[in-house]
Design a protein around this motif. Structure first.
Motif, PDB file in Angstrom:
ATOM      1  N   GLN A 302       0.707  -1.042   0.162  1.00 20.10           N
ATOM      2  CA  GLN A 302       0.071   0.039  -0.193  1.00 20.10           C
ATOM      3  C   GLN A 302       0.832   1.195  -0.064  1.00 20.10           C
ATOM      4  OE1 GLN A 302      -2.452   0.412   3.458  1.00 20.10           O
ATOM      5  NE2 GLN A 302      -3.765   2.082   2.648  1.00 20.10           N
ATOM      6  N   MET A 303       0.548   1.988  -0.835  1.00 17.96           N
ATOM      7  CA  MET A 303       0.977   3.633  -0.880  1.00 17.96           C
ATOM      8  C   MET A 303       0.179   4.433  -0.661  1.00 17.96           C
ATOM      9  SD  MET A 303       4.187   2.613  -2.452  1.00 17.96           S
ATOM     10  CE  MET A 303       4.767   1.187  -3.455  1.00 17.96           C
ATOM     11  N   ILE A 304       0.551   5.375   0.574  1.00 20.74           N
ATOM     12  CA  ILE A 304      -0.259   6.374   0.810  1.00 20.74           C
ATOM     13  C   ILE A 304       0.566   7.995   0.576  1.00 20.74           C
ATOM     14  CG2 ILE A 304      -1.340   7.502   2.835  1.00 20.74           C
ATOM     15  CD1 ILE A 304      -1.436   4.615   4.272  1.00 20.74           C
ATOM     16  N   ASP A 305       0.047   8.479  -0.459  1.00 16.76           N
ATOM     17  CA  ASP A 305       0.608   9.847  -0.642  1.00 16.76           C
ATOM     18  C   ASP A 305       2.199   9.575  -0.731  1.00 16.76           C
ATOM     19  OD1 ASP A 305      -1.681  11.049  -0.955  1.00 16.76           O
ATOM     20  OD2 ASP A 305      -1.732  11.848   1.227  1.00 16.76           O
ATOM     21  N   VAL A 306       2.754   8.797  -1.585  1.00 13.64           N
ATOM     22  CA  VAL A 306       4.076   8.512  -2.000  1.00 13.64           C
ATOM     23  C   VAL A 306       4.512   9.340  -3.178  1.00 13.64           C
ATOM     24  CG1 VAL A 306       5.925   6.720  -2.734  1.00 13.64           C
ATOM     25  CG2 VAL A 306       4.073   6.160  -0.765  1.00 13.64           C
ATOM     26  N   GLU A 307       5.535   9.951  -2.946  1.00 10.23           N
ATOM     27  CA  GLU A 307       5.975  10.877  -4.209  1.00 10.23           C
ATOM     28  C   GLU A 307       6.503   9.868  -5.565  1.00 10.23           C
ATOM     29  OE1 GLU A 307       8.865  13.704  -3.423  1.00 10.23           O
ATOM     30  OE2 GLU A 307       8.243  14.210  -1.518  1.00 10.23           O
ATOM     31  N   LYS A 308       7.123   8.897  -5.376  1.00 12.04           N
ATOM     32  CA  LYS A 308       7.469   7.840  -6.295  1.00 12.04           C
ATOM     33  C   LYS A 308       7.248   6.530  -5.996  1.00 12.04           C
ATOM     34  CE  LYS A 308      11.264  11.020  -7.815  1.00 12.04           C
ATOM     35  NZ  LYS A 308      12.572  11.239  -8.016  1.00 12.04           N
ATOM     36  N   PRO A 309       5.903   5.906  -6.105  1.00  9.68           N
ATOM     37  CA  PRO A 309       5.617   4.982  -5.674  1.00  9.68           C
ATOM     38  C   PRO A 309       6.346   3.577  -6.171  1.00  9.68           C
ATOM     39  CG  PRO A 309       3.660   6.127  -6.205  1.00  9.68           C
ATOM     40  CD  PRO A 309       5.076   6.731  -6.877  1.00  9.68           C
ATOM     41  N   LYS A 338       8.835  -9.177 -10.335  1.00 11.46           N
ATOM     42  CA  LYS A 338       7.278  -9.357 -10.219  1.00 11.46           C
ATOM     43  C   LYS A 338       6.618  -8.341  -9.213  1.00 11.46           C
ATOM     44  CE  LYS A 338       4.740 -12.845  -8.461  1.00 11.46           C
ATOM     45  NZ  LYS A 338       4.276 -14.098  -8.214  1.00 11.46           N
ATOM     46  N   LEU A 339       5.733  -7.354  -9.683  1.00 15.46           N
ATOM     47  CA  LEU A 339       5.149  -6.580  -8.878  1.00 15.46           C
ATOM     48  C   LEU A 339       3.604  -6.582  -8.997  1.00 15.46           C
ATOM     49  CD1 LEU A 339       7.699  -4.861 -10.373  1.00 15.46           C
ATOM     50  CD2 LEU A 339       7.025  -3.196  -9.111  1.00 15.46           C
ATOM     51  N   LYS A 340       2.981  -7.228  -7.762  1.00 21.95           N
ATOM     52  CA  LYS A 340       1.740  -7.734  -7.696  1.00 21.95           C
ATOM     53  C   LYS A 340       0.964  -7.101  -6.671  1.00 21.95           C
ATOM     54  CE  LYS A 340      -1.161 -11.858  -7.232  1.00 21.95           C
ATOM     55  NZ  LYS A 340      -1.045 -13.495  -7.059  1.00 21.95           N
ATOM     56  N   ASN A 341      -0.294  -6.617  -6.955  1.00 19.80           N
ATOM     57  CA  ASN A 341      -1.185  -5.972  -5.923  1.00 19.80           C
ATOM     58  C   ASN A 341      -0.520  -4.630  -5.295  1.00 19.80           C
ATOM     59  OD1 ASN A 341      -3.610  -5.502  -4.562  1.00 19.80           O
ATOM     60  ND2 ASN A 341      -2.958  -6.857  -2.973  1.00 19.80           N
ATOM     61  N   ILE A 342       0.020  -3.657  -6.183  1.00 20.95           N
ATOM     62  CA  ILE A 342       0.468  -2.416  -5.891  1.00 20.95           C
ATOM     63  C   ILE A 342      -0.615  -1.391  -5.654  1.00 20.95           C
ATOM     64  CG2 ILE A 342       2.514  -0.942  -5.730  1.00 20.95           C
ATOM     65  CD1 ILE A 342       3.375  -3.967  -5.326  1.00 20.95           C
ATOM     66  N   TYR A 343      -0.974  -0.796  -4.652  1.00 23.95           N
ATOM     67  CA  TYR A 343      -2.179   0.048  -4.831  1.00 23.95           C
ATOM     68  C   TYR A 343      -1.965   1.231  -3.654  1.00 23.95           C
ATOM     69  CZ  TYR A 343      -3.501  -2.270  -0.201  1.00 23.95           C
ATOM     70  OH  TYR A 343      -3.665  -2.804   1.021  1.00 23.95           O
ATOM     71  N   GLY A 344      -2.906   2.134  -4.058  1.00 19.56           N
ATOM     72  CA  GLY A 344      -2.703   3.565  -3.235  1.00 19.56           C
ATOM     73  C   GLY A 344      -2.676   4.674  -4.035  1.00 19.56           C
ATOM     74  N   THR A 345      -2.157   5.885  -3.386  1.00 21.59           N
ATOM     75  CA  THR A 345      -2.043   6.989  -4.068  1.00 21.59           C
ATOM     76  C   THR A 345      -0.666   7.477  -4.358  1.00 21.59           C
ATOM     77  OG1 THR A 345      -2.271   7.966  -1.825  1.00 21.59           O
ATOM     78  CG2 THR A 345      -4.222   7.955  -3.209  1.00 21.59           C
ATOM     79  N   SER A 346      -0.406   8.154  -5.379  1.00 27.92           N
ATOM     80  CA  SER A 346       0.869   8.875  -5.519  1.00 27.92           C
ATOM     81  C   SER A 346       0.676  10.325  -5.766  1.00 27.92           C
ATOM     82  CB  SER A 346       1.224   8.524  -6.961  1.00 27.92           C
ATOM     83  OG  SER A 346       2.455   9.252  -7.434  1.00 27.92           O
ATOM     84  N   LYS A 347       1.911  10.965  -5.000  1.00 24.40           N
ATOM     85  CA  LYS A 347       1.836  12.394  -4.937  1.00 24.40           C
ATOM     86  C   LYS A 347       2.401  13.035  -6.325  1.00 24.40           C
ATOM     87  CE  LYS A 347       3.073  14.940  -1.510  1.00 24.40           C
ATOM     88  NZ  LYS A 347       3.672  15.401  -0.307  1.00 24.40           N
ATOM     89  N   HIS A 374      -3.284   9.435  -8.948  1.00 21.60           N
ATOM     90  CA  HIS A 374      -2.521  10.537  -8.611  1.00 21.60           C
ATOM     91  C   HIS A 374      -3.284  11.241  -7.489  1.00 21.60           C
ATOM     92  CE1 HIS A 374      -1.272  14.634 -10.151  1.00 21.60           C
ATOM     93  NE2 HIS A 374      -0.400  14.489  -9.167  1.00 21.60           N
ATOM     94  N   ASN A 375      -2.642  11.616  -6.567  1.00 27.13           N
ATOM     95  CA  ASN A 375      -3.354  12.513  -5.420  1.00 27.13           C
ATOM     96  C   ASN A 375      -2.614  13.873  -5.217  1.00 27.13           C
ATOM     97  OD1 ASN A 375      -5.371  12.817  -3.660  1.00 27.13           O
ATOM     98  ND2 ASN A 375      -4.277  11.945  -2.016  1.00 27.13           N
ATOM     99  N   GLY A 376      -1.850  14.426  -6.331  1.00 22.28           N
ATOM    100  CA  GLY A 376      -1.136  15.474  -6.010  1.00 22.28           C
ATOM    101  C   GLY A 376      -1.797  16.762  -6.237  1.00 22.28           C
ATOM    102  N   LEU A 377      -0.984  17.846  -6.218  1.00 21.14           N
ATOM    103  CA  LEU A 377      -1.708  19.223  -6.218  1.00 21.14           C
ATOM    104  C   LEU A 377      -1.961  19.625  -7.797  1.00 21.14           C
ATOM    105  CD1 LEU A 377       0.913  21.216  -4.014  1.00 21.14           C
ATOM    106  CD2 LEU A 377      -1.520  20.557  -3.330  1.00 21.14           C
ATOM    107  N   LYS A 378      -1.273  19.005  -8.768  1.00 21.97           N
ATOM    108  CA  LYS A 378      -1.605  19.291 -10.202  1.00 21.97           C
ATOM    109  C   LYS A 378      -2.510  18.042 -10.542  1.00 21.97           C
ATOM    110  CE  LYS A 378       2.571  21.569 -11.269  1.00 21.97           C
ATOM    111  NZ  LYS A 378       3.888  21.711 -12.025  1.00 21.97           N
TER     112      LYS A 378
END
Length: 404
Positions: A302-309, A338-347, A374-378
């Motif tokens: 899980q990625m929570i507001d990560v700049e570069k997931p 292998k990258l599997k079930n990677i989810y969440g938000t990216s800044k 994407h959950n960033g300002l732009k």
């Protein structure tokens, strides 16, 4: 005759059990550091008292030895605990080990160092307080060739079949835990804490290691939560919370000659919260060594507001300008990821960055069920960027993949 033989066997068995039961049980001998001259006043340097206790515990030939640090604050100068020992050693820390706030007081690379030991167990609910606040402004080696050498908090070199459990490491001067040539080691229940702006305070750093297990651990630092360097193989990381920090990083790799392959890494059930990176592989473009990075699995992350997931960077250059144009592409080969079930938000709009070497393209990269919004300002949806990558994608794919 049969009855006599049976009776004789029964008698022998009874005598055997009587002899075994009558043997004295070898108990664990406890060495309480306070009872051996250490003072929990936060001022007296207990380094000599601690090493004296270690020598006695290490030399004991029968049973286990247990070194116990009770509650209280034990000031400790730079100290080394060196084996090999005659028996397994438990090191239980329930108090606080306090480093000097003055970085020049510690004359060695690592404040508390364990070397050449098998069957070492470190546990307890105590704290290693590195008192790093005064050291962090001095950490400017990228622009100051005369910068002071700062000590890491705890190091393990040539330590095998061992473990560390439940300890807290607070405010290291440099990295918190450093592992070199360590094999078959478990890290569980550990808490690692330093401010997000504290430079080079890596949580767990390892090189030339194998069969390491990291689980149920919370890491918040000013650098990599976990840094995986040359020659590390068969590493399993699970149930780790990372943030703040720079994620779980492989590398940087390729800068020095004689580096070794990094392979067989599993990272699963991880939460990255507010980190600069999540999944990260970094290699120098102007690499001096040809090595292989292979057989990596990242799953349920899980990625929570990560700049570069997701960030593969084979043009790594932390302090520009760099000499990429003169020295050419990275010679580090990345394959079988292998990258599997990677989810969440990216800044950042670029939620998936796969920037691989032109000379040694990434091979067999598998993306399965990626959902990074994407959950960033732009505004705008998240995107993926690829250079020199061969692979496949299946399942849900946000952002849309860019693999060949």
């Amino acid at each position: 005759m049969v009855c006599i033989a049976y009776a004789f066997k029964t008698l022998c068995l009874c005598l055997f059990f009587i002899v075994v039961a009558s043997r004295p049980t070898v108990k664990t001998k406890v060495f309480n550091v306070q009872r051996h001259g250490s003072k929990p006043d936060g001022k007296t340097d207990n380094a000599n008292a601690f090493t004296s206790v270690w020598s006695r515990a290490c030399a004991r030939r029968s049973g286990r030895s247990k070194i116990y640090v009770p509650k209280g604050t034990f000031y400790l100068g730079g100290v080394e605990f060196v084996g090999p020992c005659k028996n397994p050693i438990e090191f239980v820390i329930d108090g606080t080990l306090l480093a000097s706030a003055n970085p020049s007081d510690i004359k060695q690379d690592t404040w508390i160092n364990f070397r050449y030991i098998n069957d070492l167990s470190i546990s307890g609910f105590g704290t290693l307080d590195g008192q790093g606040k005064k050291s962090w402004p001095l950490n400017d080696c990228n622009k100051n060739s005369n910068c002071p050498k700062l000590a890491m908090t705890m190091g393990f070199a040539f330590v095998n079949n061992s473990n560390i459990k439940d300890i807290t490491s607070l405010n290291s001067k440099m990295g918190h835990f450093n592992f070199f040539s360590v094999h078959h080691f478990n890290i569980t229940g550990v808490t690692i804490t330093a401010p997000g702006d504290s430079p080079n305070t890596d949580g767990i750093k390892m090189g030339s290691c194998s069969n390491i297990r990291i689980s149920n651990t919370n890491i918040g630092t000013g650098d990599d939560c976990i840094a995986i360097l040359s020659g590390t193989t068969n590493l399993d990381i699970s149930n780790v919370k990372c943030g703040p920090g720079h994620g779980i990083s492989v590398g940087s790799l390729g800068k020095n000659k004689d580096e070794k392959d990094v392979k067989d890494l599993t990272v699963r059930d991880i939460v990255f919260n507010g980190t600069s990176d999540g999944i990260r592989i970094k290699t120098w473009e102007s690499s001096a060594s040809k090595i292989l990075v292979s057989n990596f699995v990242y799953e349920n992350i899980q990625m929570i507001d990560v700049e570069k997931p997701i960030n593969i960077d084979q043009k790594y250059c932390p302090h520009p300008p760099c000499e990429h144009a003169q020295k050419g592409e990275s010679h580090v080969q990345i394959q079988d990821l292998k990258l599997k079930n990677i989810y969440g938000t990216s800044k950042n709009k670029v939620a998936v960055n796969l920037q691989c070497s032109k000379s040694f393209p990434c091979k067999n990269v598998k993306l399965i069920d990626i959902n990074l919004k994407h959950n960033g300002l732009k505004g705008g949806p998240s995107i993926a960027m690829c250079e020199n990558v061969d692979g496949s994608a299946s399942g849900k794919m946000v952002p849309k993949h860019c693999l060949n």
